[in-house]
Design an enzyme around this catalytic site. Sequence first.
Site, PDB file in Angstrom:
ATOM      1  N   TYR A   1     -17.686  65.082-119.618  1.00 18.05           N
ATOM      2  CA  TYR A   1     -16.649  65.612-118.729  1.00 18.05           C
ATOM      3  C   TYR A   1     -16.923  67.093-118.427  1.00 18.05           C
ATOM      4  CZ  TYR A   1     -12.123  66.327-116.577  1.00 18.05           C
ATOM      5  OH  TYR A   1     -11.129  66.616-115.666  1.00 18.05           O
TER       6      TYR A   1
ATOM      7  N   VAL B   1     -17.433  55.735-105.064  1.00 18.93           N
ATOM      8  CA  VAL B   1     -18.152  56.979-104.735  1.00 18.93           C
ATOM      9  C   VAL B   1     -19.590  56.997-105.256  1.00 18.93           C
ATOM     10  CG1 VAL B   1     -16.053  58.393-104.567  1.00 18.93           C
ATOM     11  CG2 VAL B   1     -17.277  58.254-106.758  1.00 18.93           C
TER      12      VAL B   1
END
Length: 273
Positions: free
Chosen positions: A184, A70
Site C-alpha cells: 500500500y 483498471v
Amino acid sequence: MVKLPELFDLKSRVAIVTGGAGLLGTQFCITLAEAGARVVVADINAEAAQAVADQLVKGGAEALAVSADVTDPQSVAQMVFATQDAYSRLDILVNSAALDPKFDPQHAKQHTNSFEDYPLEIWNQALEVNLTGVFLCSQAAVKPMLEQGSGVVINICSTYGLAGPDQRIYQREGQSPAYKPVAYSVTKAGVLGLTKYLATYYAGKNIRVNALTPGGVFNDHEDEFVKVYSARTVLGRMAEKDEMNGALLFLASDASTYMTGANLVVDGGWTAW
Ligand SMILES: NC(=O)c1ccc[n+]([C@@H]2O[C@H](COP(=O)([O-])OP(=O)(O)OC[C@H]3O[C@@H](n4cnc5c(N)ncnc54)[C@H](O)[C@@H]3O)[C@@H](O)[C@H]2O)c1
C-alpha cells in the site's frame, strides 16, 4: 475576473471516477455531480457502480455506470469509449480505484502478513491495481484531453505514500500482530511519482495532474483503533468520509488552474509531526 461560485462550477464538464463505488469514490462522484459535472462511475463492482449512478440520476444529475477493471487495458479503453460515446468529451479523471486494506471490520483478515512473509502475489496485485491501474487510466484518458486541449487528472494517494505507517497503532494486546501492508505504501508513493511525471510531461498542453492525499477515514472502525489513530493526528480524530470533497472539487475545477504536479494533503495534520 471569474466570480467565486463560477470557479467551482463544473457545468458541461465530464468526469470519470475509477473506484467510483468505493467509500471515498462515491463521495467524489456525488461532489462532481453536485458541482454540475456529468459523471461516469467506473468500478469493477458493476452493481455497486450502477447503484451510485442511479443515486446521482435520482438527485438530478447526468450519470453513467461503467463496469471497468483498471488493470485491463481493453476494459480501460472501453471505459473511455463509453464516456465519449455518451458525452462526447472527457474533462476530469479521478484515479480513485485501489486495493485499500483498511482496518475496519470488513478487512480484518488482511493485515496479518509481516514484511518478511508478505506474499509476492498480494504485492503484485496491489501494484497492478494501485499503480498500473493509474498508469493505464491516465494513458487512455489523456488522449481525448489532448484532442480537446484541456483536462484534469486527480490521483488519490495516501499519507502512507508520504510517511511510513506507524505500525504501533495496529497492534492490540493479546492479539496476533497486525500490519499496514508494504504494498500500500509503495504503490501510493509510486502514484505521487507518476503524478509529477505526468504533470511535467504535459507541460504546455493544458492538462493539469495533481494528487489528493487523504488521511484515515472513519468507517465503523473499532473504538480502540479510532482512539489510537486519533491520538496520532493533530486534529485529534479520523476524517469523515465527506471531508475530502472540498479538496477534490478544488482540484477538479477552475479554482486550481495554476496548480499542477502538486499534492494536496488532507490528513488532519498526520504528516505534520
Ligand atoms: N478510505 C480511506 O481511509 C483512505 C485513506 C487514504 C487514502 N485512500 C485512498 O482513497 C481512494 C479511495 O478510497 P475508498 O475509501 O473509496 O476505497 P474503497 O476500498 O472503499 O473503494 C475502492 C473501490 O475500487 C474498486 N476497485 C478495486 N479494484 C478495482 C479494479 N481493478 N478496477 C476498478 N475498480 C476497482 C472497488 O470495487 C471499490 O469500489 C483509494 O485510492 C484509497 O487508497 C483512502
